[in-house]
Design a protein around this motif. Sequence first.
Motif, PDB file in Angstrom:
ATOM      1  N   PHE A  76      -3.321   4.170   7.299  1.00 36.01           N
ATOM      2  CA  PHE A  76      -2.331   3.208   6.805  1.00 36.01           C
ATOM      3  C   PHE A  76      -1.881   3.565   5.395  1.00 36.01           C
ATOM      4  CE2 PHE A  76      -4.587   0.887  10.056  1.00 36.01           C
ATOM      5  CZ  PHE A  76      -3.577   0.192  10.693  1.00 36.01           C
ATOM      6  N   LEU A  84      -7.216  -2.701   1.806  1.00 32.82           N
ATOM      7  CA  LEU A  84      -7.630  -2.503   3.196  1.00 32.82           C
ATOM      8  C   LEU A  84      -9.092  -2.100   3.213  1.00 32.82           C
ATOM      9  CD1 LEU A  84      -4.630  -0.341   4.462  1.00 32.82           C
ATOM     10  CD2 LEU A  84      -4.915  -2.810   4.691  1.00 32.82           C
ATOM     11  N   CYS A 110       2.015  -2.638   7.769  1.00 34.35           N
ATOM     12  CA  CYS A 110       0.722  -2.274   8.372  1.00 34.35           C
ATOM     13  C   CYS A 110       0.659  -2.692   9.837  1.00 34.35           C
ATOM     14  CB  CYS A 110      -0.424  -2.884   7.572  1.00 34.35           C
ATOM     15  SG  CYS A 110      -0.703  -2.068   5.979  1.00 34.35           S
TER      16      CYS A 110
END
Length: 134
Positions: A76, A84, A110
């Motif tokens: 990501f 994250l 995302c």
Amino acid sequence: FDEGSTMSVRLAIDRIPELKNVGNALVDYVEDICPGITFQKKGRRWVASKNFVTFTIQHTRAKNIAISLRGSPKEFPSFKELPLKAGMGYGAYTECSLRKPRQLPAVALCIQYAYELYKRGGTRQKKKLEVMEK
């Protein structure tokens, strides 16, 4: 709540007034990129019928929406405003928390990546995401 309907995930999100609009916008976004998708409550999580995103509505104390996404954190883009971390499944999922409306663009991007990873399947080559300028 009707434990099996997408409408119920919206009612659950509505229990966090400060995130109601952005949370429901994310449900709209998921439904738009993956037509026909539904959400079902499994334990504390609202799990999408195409298993690339789940929402855990934490309205009592934390007042946030914990989001689990298909893919490892390295797959990501990184955003300062959206930390994250590795989630369940030994790196198969990534987790983040929606706490503020300004996180909406990062979370939506995302979710889009998670959907793309889901479509490529579990046997895909897991590569670090690289962003390049032209």
